[in-house]
Design a protein around this motif. Structure first.
Motif, short mmCIF file in Angstrom:
data_model
loop_
_atom_site.label_atom_id
_atom_site.label_comp_id
_atom_site.label_asym_id
_atom_site.label_seq_id
_atom_site.Cartn_x
_atom_site.Cartn_y
_atom_site.Cartn_z
N LYS A 101 5.44 -5.16 7.03
CA LYS A 101 6.51 -6.14 7.13
C LYS A 101 7.74 -5.73 6.30
O LYS A 101 8.81 -6.29 6.47
N PHE A 102 7.55 -4.79 5.38
CA PHE A 102 8.68 -4.29 4.60
C PHE A 102 8.39 -2.85 4.19
O PHE A 102 7.24 -2.38 4.24
N ILE A 103 9.46 -2.15 3.80
CA ILE A 103 9.39 -0.72 3.48
C ILE A 103 9.84 -0.52 2.04
O ILE A 103 10.84 -1.09 1.60
N VAL A 104 9.12 0.33 1.29
CA VAL A 104 9.46 0.62 -0.10
C VAL A 104 9.50 2.13 -0.31
O VAL A 104 8.64 2.85 0.20
N SER A 105 10.52 2.60 -1.04
CA SER A 105 10.63 4.02 -1.36
C SER A 105 10.74 4.19 -2.88
O SER A 105 11.29 3.31 -3.56
N PHE A 151 0.86 -1.18 0.00
CA PHE A 151 0.00 0.00 0.00
C PHE A 151 0.90 1.24 0.00
O PHE A 151 1.85 1.32 0.79
N THR A 152 0.63 2.20 -0.87
CA THR A 152 1.46 3.40 -0.93
C THR A 152 0.84 4.52 -0.09
O THR A 152 -0.39 4.65 -0.01
N LEU A 153 1.70 5.34 0.51
CA LEU A 153 1.22 6.40 1.40
C LEU A 153 0.41 7.47 0.67
O LEU A 153 -0.29 8.26 1.31
N THR A 154 0.49 7.51 -0.66
CA THR A 154 -0.31 8.47 -1.42
C THR A 154 -1.75 8.00 -1.58
O THR A 154 -2.58 8.73 -2.12
N THR A 155 -2.04 6.78 -1.13
CA THR A 155 -3.39 6.23 -1.23
C THR A 155 -4.19 6.57 0.03
O THR A 155 -3.71 6.30 1.14
N LEU A 207 1.72 -11.14 2.56
CA LEU A 207 2.75 -10.38 3.26
C LEU A 207 2.57 -8.91 2.87
O LEU A 207 2.60 -8.58 1.68
N THR A 208 2.39 -8.05 3.85
CA THR A 208 2.00 -6.67 3.58
C THR A 208 3.11 -5.68 3.90
O THR A 208 3.74 -5.75 4.95
N GLY A 209 3.32 -4.75 2.96
CA GLY A 209 4.31 -3.69 3.16
C GLY A 209 3.73 -2.34 2.84
O GLY A 209 2.57 -2.21 2.43
N CYS A 210 4.55 -1.31 3.03
CA CYS A 210 4.10 0.06 2.81
C CYS A 210 5.11 0.78 1.91
O CYS A 210 6.32 0.65 2.10
N GLY A 211 4.59 1.53 0.93
CA GLY A 211 5.45 2.21 -0.03
C GLY A 211 5.33 3.72 0.01
O GLY A 211 4.56 4.29 0.78
#
Length: 548
Positions: free
Chosen positions: A424-428, A382-386, A403-407
């Motif tokens: 569970k993971f971080i995306v930039s 899921f991206t923070l712009t959402t 498995l859920t992460g944030c972008g």
């Protein structure tokens, strides 16, 4: 052209044994045979400082906590002195106290192994032979997950009764290393060998370990909180300041234990000299101490060391550069285990496709991603712009089928918010060094966006185990194939621009995994609430991925 290995030897000829790398006479003869003995270079500065830390001073430094040493260094204007990410191999292992013997690794290249002195003359063995009960070998690795050695190599350190080993890479044969008895600090452990990725190249030169410059002869102090480098040039002054501050803090802790109350009455004393007639001044006087004799945290760190005062607010970009990365401080509430870290990597390697949701439709995040999971996705971002991103992450975090992460993480605060939500993971979308470093220190899988081979490799060396190629279409499968062949240690994750009909090509070219944005989430379907259409599309994508 002089190689770095040769340059270390030449520096010794120019500056003397105390400043260059102290190679053995045998290795000097070998270099002479290669025609290197007569050359001189004045472009290399001395590796060592002319001040030498005595055994007595080393013991005194070792008697202080790493926190006290950090405070002493801070007062002198050395805010970056903690080797970031280097953690004790064993809980409760003995303290690491010694002078640095440095070893630098360089990335593997076809001619590297051939040029490096062979056998016992190899730089790592030169370094090991200089170790003893008062020396710590400090190794600069090319990446946090690469092995710098294991049981056979490090047996020699045990035989030499080495004071410790510190690296910003990984070690292997963990069970045996624990039996050797000397303290080990590393980023992680690994079963893999290292020679196919990097080679030891220089002994006793100036290195950068965990983002910190280390010179041969510097004091290396490590305990359960990490490793601190005390420069030989200022070791006595660091000790004097740190020791005095520790005395003050011990008095304050004793007083607060006997008479409970807010610590703010006495602590911290950060704005200048201890004020006359202040509660802390009176407390010290009651114990027979003159508060004017104690070193303090200066209002302008750096002035004491002749580095110039820092008067900017810490919130300005200039101040953040001057004070170093404030995000490197470890917060145990965000720390993940090795098992959790490895599980994320295993899931990416297994499922290979991540659904990346970016939409402006309010209230659609959960249902849209749920539809993608129903269609077969097992990795979700899921991206923070959402709208409602963190709420959706929180709701998905407890699910066992994905498995859920944030972008779209752009700073450490974003990363913390994502982890608080259960990510569970971080995306930039771009490479942000402080975010990668913070994640690496806390064993959180970080996937930063990169567009060039240099950025991909930089992300890897900072501690990102997976590197996002963004946008993925910029290079295409052939580009990924070329980069993966040249830099096999990378786990490339092409994202945005990867289509159903190119997915298999990217994976066959060497991509570790893929990120699907627009192909997975048709915005018209989201607006219409047509979750079946999204689920069907997800099934088609996963079929293409499995066909690779």
């Amino acid at each position: 052209m002089t190689t770095r290995h040769g340059a270390a030897a030449i520096a010794q000829g120019v500056f003397g044994a105390a400043s260059g790398a102290p190679w053995s006479s045998a290795s000097a003869a070998a270099r002479a045979a290669r025609g290197e003995g007569g050359r001189r270079s004045y472009a290399t500065g001395p590796a060592r400082h002319d001040k030498v830390i005595s055994d007595d001073l080393l013991a005194k430094l070792g008697g202080l906590s790493t926190q006290a040493l950090i405070d002493g260094l801070w007062v002198m204007g050395w805010p970056t002195s903690h080797i970031m990410g280097a953690r004790p191999l064993t809980e409760g292992q003995k303290k690491c106290v010694g002078r640095a013997v440095t070893l630098r690794f360089v990335p593997q290249r076809p001619d590297i192994a051939a040029s490096k002195p062979p056998g016992m003359e190899s730089p790592e063995y030169e370094a090991f032979e200089q170790c003893g009960p008062k020396e710590v070998v400090v190794m600069e690795s090319v990446g946090p997950w690469e092995s710098v050695g294991g049981d056979i190599k490090f047996l020699r350190l045990a035989q030499k009764q080495c004071a410790g080993l510190v690296t910003d890479g990984s070690v292997r044969d963990t069970a045996v290393l624990r039996e050797y008895g000397f303290p080990v600090f590393s980023i992680s452990t690994t079963p893999r060998q290292g020679p196919h990725v990097h080679q030891p190249w220089e002994c006793n030169g100036v290195i950068t370990c965990g983002g910190i410059v280390v010179r041969p002869g510097d004091a290396i102090i490590g305990d359960q909180d990490g490793v601190v480098v005390v420069p030989a040039s200022h070791a006595q002054e660091v000790y004097d300041i740190a020791h005095s501050r520790e005395i003050v803090e011990d008095i304050v802790k004793t007083e607060l234990s006997a008479n409970p109350g807010p610590p703010g009455r006495y602590y911290p004393f950060v704005s200048g000299k201890i004020k006359k007639d202040s509660p802390l001044c009176k407390l010290l006087a009651s114990k027979g101490y003159d508060s004017s004799k104690f070193a303090h945290t200066a209002a302008n760190p750096g002035a004491r060391a002749g580095l110039g005062g820092i008067s900017k607010s810490r919130n300005t970009p200039g101040a953040r550069r001057a004070f170093g990365s404030l995000g490197g401080v470890r917060n145990k509430s965000y720390m993940r285990t090795d098992a959790e870290f490895n599980q994320v990597l295993e899931q990416f390697a297994k499922h290979k496709a991540c659904a990346v949701l970016r939409t402006g439709v309010e209230g659609a995040a959960y249902n849209a991603m749920d539809a993608a999971v129903q269609g077969g996705f097992r990795l979700a971002e899921f991206t923070l712009t959402t709208p409602g991103c963190l709420d959706a992450v929180s709701r998905f975090a407890s699910r066992t089928d994905v498995l859920t992460g944030c972008g779209t993480i752009l700073n450490i605060d974003d990363a913390k918010a994502a982890m608080d939500a259960g990510s569970k993971f971080i995306v930039s979308p771009i490479l942000i060094p402080e975010v990668v470093t913070w994640c690496a220190e806390n064993k959180i899988v970080c996937i930063p966006g990169c567009t060039t081979p240099s950025e991909l490799y930089k992300a890897y060396t900072l501690g990102a185990p997976v590197q996002k190629l963004f946008p993925g279409v910029a290079g295409g499968p052939n580009w990924v194939r070329a980069v993966a062949a040249a830099l096999p240690m990378l786990r490339i994750n092409p994202t945005s621009g990867v289509e159903i009909d190119t997915a298999a090509d990217f994976l066959r070219a060497g991509a570790n995994s893929l990120g699907f944005v627009a192909p997975a989430f048709d915005q018209n379907a989201i607006k219409a609430g047509d979750w079946d259409a999204i689920s069907k599309r997800a099934t088609e994508i996963m079929a293409a991925v499995k066909a690779a």
